[in-house]
Design a protein around this motif. Structure first.
Motif, PDB file in Angstrom:
ATOM      1  N   ALA A  56       0.834  -1.211   0.000  1.00 23.19           N
ATOM      2  CA  ALA A  56       0.000   0.000   0.000  1.00 23.19           C
ATOM      3  C   ALA A  56       0.868   1.261   0.000  1.00 23.19           C
ATOM      4  CB  ALA A  56      -0.937  -0.005   1.202  1.00 23.19           C
ATOM      5  N   VAL A  57       2.083   1.166   0.538  1.00 24.59           N
ATOM      6  CA  VAL A  57       3.002   2.317   0.524  1.00 24.59           C
ATOM      7  C   VAL A  57       3.345   2.670  -0.929  1.00 24.59           C
ATOM      8  CG1 VAL A  57       5.334   3.107   1.151  1.00 24.59           C
ATOM      9  CG2 VAL A  57       3.976   1.787   2.804  1.00 24.59           C
ATOM     10  N   VAL A  58       3.648   1.644  -1.703  1.00 21.33           N
ATOM     11  CA  VAL A  58       4.001   1.848  -3.108  1.00 21.33           C
ATOM     12  C   VAL A  58       2.791   2.423  -3.856  1.00 21.33           C
ATOM     13  CG1 VAL A  58       4.674   0.652  -5.236  1.00 21.33           C
ATOM     14  CG2 VAL A  58       5.769   0.057  -3.054  1.00 21.33           C
ATOM     15  N   ARG A  59       1.605   1.901  -3.559  1.00 21.09           N
ATOM     16  CA  ARG A  59       0.387   2.396  -4.228  1.00 21.09           C
ATOM     17  C   ARG A  59       0.112   3.859  -3.855  1.00 21.09           C
ATOM     18  NH1 ARG A  59      -1.927  -2.398  -2.707  1.00 21.09           N
ATOM     19  NH2 ARG A  59      -3.521  -1.369  -1.464  1.00 21.09           N
ATOM     20  N   LEU A  60       0.362   4.188  -2.616  1.00 16.83           N
ATOM     21  CA  LEU A  60       0.171   5.582  -2.184  1.00 16.83           C
ATOM     22  C   LEU A  60       1.115   6.506  -2.962  1.00 16.83           C
ATOM     23  CD1 LEU A  60       1.371   7.940  -0.007  1.00 16.83           C
ATOM     24  CD2 LEU A  60      -1.080   7.736  -0.366  1.00 16.83           C
ATOM     25  N   GLY A  61       2.358   6.061  -3.117  1.00 14.27           N
ATOM     26  CA  GLY A  61       3.332   6.863  -3.862  1.00 14.27           C
ATOM     27  C   GLY A  61       2.883   7.079  -5.295  1.00 14.27           C
ATOM     28  N   ALA A  67      -1.786  11.850  -9.082  1.00 16.52           N
ATOM     29  CA  ALA A  67      -2.712  12.913  -8.672  1.00 16.52           C
ATOM     30  C   ALA A  67      -2.056  14.279  -8.812  1.00 16.52           C
ATOM     31  CB  ALA A  67      -3.163  12.683  -7.225  1.00 16.52           C
ATOM     32  N   SER A  68      -0.746  14.357  -8.580  1.00 16.01           N
ATOM     33  CA  SER A  68      -0.030  15.634  -8.757  1.00 16.01           C
ATOM     34  C   SER A  68      -0.099  16.056 -10.214  1.00 16.01           C
ATOM     35  CB  SER A  68       1.437  15.510  -8.328  1.00 16.01           C
ATOM     36  OG  SER A  68       1.508  15.154  -6.963  1.00 16.01           O
ATOM     37  N   PRO A  74       2.683  18.634 -11.722  1.00 13.03           N
ATOM     38  CA  PRO A  74       3.500  17.431 -11.871  1.00 13.03           C
ATOM     39  C   PRO A  74       4.866  17.579 -11.211  1.00 13.03           C
ATOM     40  CG  PRO A  74       3.421  18.656 -13.937  1.00 13.03           C
ATOM     41  CD  PRO A  74       2.463  19.341 -12.995  1.00 13.03           C
ATOM     42  N   LEU A  75       5.358  16.466 -10.694  1.00 11.92           N
ATOM     43  CA  LEU A  75       6.701  16.465 -10.116  1.00 11.92           C
ATOM     44  C   LEU A  75       7.693  16.279 -11.250  1.00 11.92           C
ATOM     45  CD1 LEU A  75       5.876  14.017  -7.188  1.00 11.92           C
ATOM     46  CD2 LEU A  75       6.049  16.505  -7.069  1.00 11.92           C
ATOM     47  N   SER A  76       8.925  16.677 -11.031  1.00 12.82           N
ATOM     48  CA  SER A  76       9.950  16.435 -12.044  1.00 12.82           C
ATOM     49  C   SER A  76      10.172  14.924 -12.147  1.00 12.82           C
ATOM     50  CB  SER A  76      11.256  17.135 -11.654  1.00 12.82           C
ATOM     51  OG  SER A  76      11.776  16.517 -10.495  1.00 12.82           O
ATOM     52  N   GLU A  77      10.705  14.509 -13.299  1.00 11.09           N
ATOM     53  CA  GLU A  77      10.959  13.075 -13.484  1.00 11.09           C
ATOM     54  C   GLU A  77      11.914  12.571 -12.404  1.00 11.09           C
ATOM     55  OE1 GLU A  77      11.904  11.980 -17.525  1.00 11.09           O
ATOM     56  OE2 GLU A  77      12.538  10.000 -16.790  1.00 11.09           O
ATOM     57  N   GLU A  78      12.887  13.418 -12.075  1.00 13.09           N
ATOM     58  CA  GLU A  78      13.873  13.054 -11.048  1.00 13.09           C
ATOM     59  C   GLU A  78      13.174  12.812  -9.695  1.00 13.09           C
ATOM     60  OE1 GLU A  78      16.721  16.153 -10.480  1.00 13.09           O
ATOM     61  OE2 GLU A  78      17.914  14.952  -9.091  1.00 13.09           O
ATOM     62  N   LYS A  79      12.213  13.691  -9.372  1.00  9.49           N
ATOM     63  CA  LYS A  79      11.502  13.529  -8.099  1.00  9.49           C
ATOM     64  C   LYS A  79      10.640  12.276  -8.108  1.00  9.49           C
ATOM     65  CE  LYS A  79      11.463  17.616  -5.464  1.00  9.49           C
ATOM     66  NZ  LYS A  79      10.864  18.821  -4.975  1.00  9.49           N
ATOM     67  N   GLU A  80       9.996  12.023  -9.256  1.00  8.53           N
ATOM     68  CA  GLU A  80       9.154  10.819  -9.345  1.00  8.53           C
ATOM     69  C   GLU A  80      10.001   9.558  -9.145  1.00  8.53           C
ATOM     70  OE1 GLU A  80       6.860  10.704 -12.929  1.00  8.53           O
ATOM     71  OE2 GLU A  80       5.662  12.467 -12.373  1.00  8.53           O
ATOM     72  N   VAL A  81      11.152   9.542  -9.802  1.00  8.30           N
ATOM     73  CA  VAL A  81      12.056   8.379  -9.666  1.00  8.30           C
ATOM     74  C   VAL A  81      12.492   8.241  -8.209  1.00  8.30           C
ATOM     75  CG1 VAL A  81      14.352   7.489 -10.287  1.00  8.30           C
ATOM     76  CG2 VAL A  81      12.848   8.425 -12.066  1.00  8.30           C
ATOM     77  N   GLY A  82      12.808   9.392  -7.592  1.00  5.78           N
ATOM     78  CA  GLY A  82      13.263   9.386  -6.197  1.00  5.78           C
ATOM     79  C   GLY A  82      12.184   8.854  -5.260  1.00  5.78           C
ATOM     80  N   ILE A  83      10.940   9.283  -5.477  1.00  6.62           N
ATOM     81  CA  ILE A  83       9.837   8.830  -4.612  1.00  6.62           C
ATOM     82  C   ILE A  83       9.641   7.325  -4.761  1.00  6.62           C
ATOM     83  CG2 ILE A  83       7.305   8.887  -4.413  1.00  6.62           C
ATOM     84  CD1 ILE A  83       7.444  11.906  -4.781  1.00  6.62           C
ATOM     85  N   LEU A 140       4.561  13.692  -1.128  1.00  6.02           N
ATOM     86  CA  LEU A 140       3.613  12.577  -1.352  1.00  6.02           C
ATOM     87  C   LEU A 140       2.160  13.038  -1.436  1.00  6.02           C
ATOM     88  CD1 LEU A 140       5.149   9.933   1.109  1.00  6.02           C
ATOM     89  CD2 LEU A 140       5.628  10.259  -1.342  1.00  6.02           C
ATOM     90  N   GLY A 141       1.956  14.244  -1.954  1.00 13.03           N
ATOM     91  CA  GLY A 141       0.574  14.680  -2.192  1.00 13.03           C
ATOM     92  C   GLY A 141      -0.147  15.210  -0.975  1.00 13.03           C
ATOM     93  N   THR A 142       0.620  15.631   0.036  1.00 18.05           N
ATOM     94  CA  THR A 142      -0.013  16.188   1.247  1.00 18.05           C
ATOM     95  C   THR A 142      -0.967  17.337   0.917  1.00 18.05           C
ATOM     96  OG1 THR A 142       1.747  15.513   2.743  1.00 18.05           O
ATOM     97  CG2 THR A 142       0.522  17.478   3.384  1.00 18.05           C
ATOM     98  N   TYR A 143      -0.603  18.133  -0.084  1.00 16.89           N
ATOM     99  CA  TYR A 143      -1.430  19.310  -0.408  1.00 16.89           C
ATOM    100  C   TYR A 143      -2.258  19.100  -1.675  1.00 16.89           C
ATOM    101  CZ  TYR A 143       1.674  21.126   3.149  1.00 16.89           C
ATOM    102  OH  TYR A 143       2.365  21.302   4.325  1.00 16.89           O
ATOM    103  N   ILE A 144      -2.438  17.842  -2.051  1.00 11.63           N
ATOM    104  CA  ILE A 144      -3.252  17.525  -3.236  1.00 11.63           C
ATOM    105  C   ILE A 144      -4.549  16.872  -2.739  1.00 11.63           C
ATOM    106  CG2 ILE A 144      -3.345  16.205  -5.406  1.00 11.63           C
ATOM    107  CD1 ILE A 144      -1.073  18.123  -5.638  1.00 11.63           C
TER     108      ILE A 144
END
Ligand SMILES: Cc1cc2nc3c(=O)[nH]c(=O)nc-3n(C[C@H](O)[C@H](O)[C@H](O)COP(=O)(O)O)c2cc1C
Length: 189
Positions: A56-61, A67-68, A74-83, A140-144
């Motif tokens: 569920a952690v992976v699904r939340l990510g 959702a961003s 949208p997050l940068s590709e680098e941020k998405e990979v990092g998350i 992780l979408g706290t403000y989304i």
């Protein structure tokens, strides 16, 4: 009373990169119970926590990433990979929210949020004292809205305060030097 416990507390630092095992059930009980000792004006018990584990952690990510994008942030590709890389190892995320009790107008909203913040701080300290690494993130979408609503926290009734990752440190954290408190303290006479 000994100062040893406080001195140990002074060694707390955030540990973002954690892996399994997550907290043992009896340790998670203690971590969450530590949250209950937070000062709480009006005994409103405004804290709400949701436990997000393993897959569920992976699904939340993934939800946060998608959702961003849908929210036009949208997050940068680098941020998405990092998350994705970060969360692939995290065994437990605790989603944290402050319940807004609309019937209570005596205790200002920011005081309720502060109570939840202290509860979160107690959890960080308890996790540290039990030998786990923990990290508070408002990524992780706290403000989304789509993310917080999917977690059951609509923005009318809750202020969402982010996520706490808790697990076993992957690496011992680099030592940090804390500021000297004298810099921030004055005497008022
Ligand atoms: C409410 C709150 C939200 C935070 N959100 C993030 C975040 O999204 N990303 C991040 O890198 N650090 C975030 N931090 C900071 C880390 O949790 C951590 O405090 C910081 O890396 C410094 O580590 P330390 O706690 O050992 O001083 C947040 C801290 C707080 C209190």
């Amino acid at each position: 009373m000994s100062t040893a416990a406080v001195n140990f507390l002074l060694s707390r630092q955030s540990v973002k990169f954690v892996q399994s095992p997550g907290p043992a059930p009896e340790h998670l009980d203690l971590i969450l119970q530590a949250a209950m000792t937070a000062p709480d004006h009006g005994k409103l018990r405004p804290w709400r926590f949701s436990l997000i584990r393993d897959d569920a952690v992976v699904r939340l990510g993934e939800l946060a990433i998608q959702a961003s994008r849908r929210a036009g942030k949208p997050l940068s590709e680098e941020k998405e990979v990092g998350i994705r890389k970060w969360l692939s190892k995290v065994p437990l995320l605790v989603a944290m929210a402050c319940r807004i009790d609309h019937s209570n107008t005596k205790v200002p909203e920011h005081e309720r949020a502060l109570a939840v913040g202290v509860a979160a701080g107690n959890m960080l300290n308890a996790a540290h004292m039990l030998g786990y690494g923990a990290f508070w993130s408002t990524g992780l979408g706290t403000y989304i809205d789509e993310v917080t609503e999917a977690l059951g926290y609509d923005s009318l009734d809750y202020q969402f305060l982010g996520f706490m990752a808790i697990g076993t440190p992957i690496m011992p954290p680099e030592p940090v030097v804390r500021p000297d408190y004298h810099e921030f303290v004055t005497e008022w006479k």
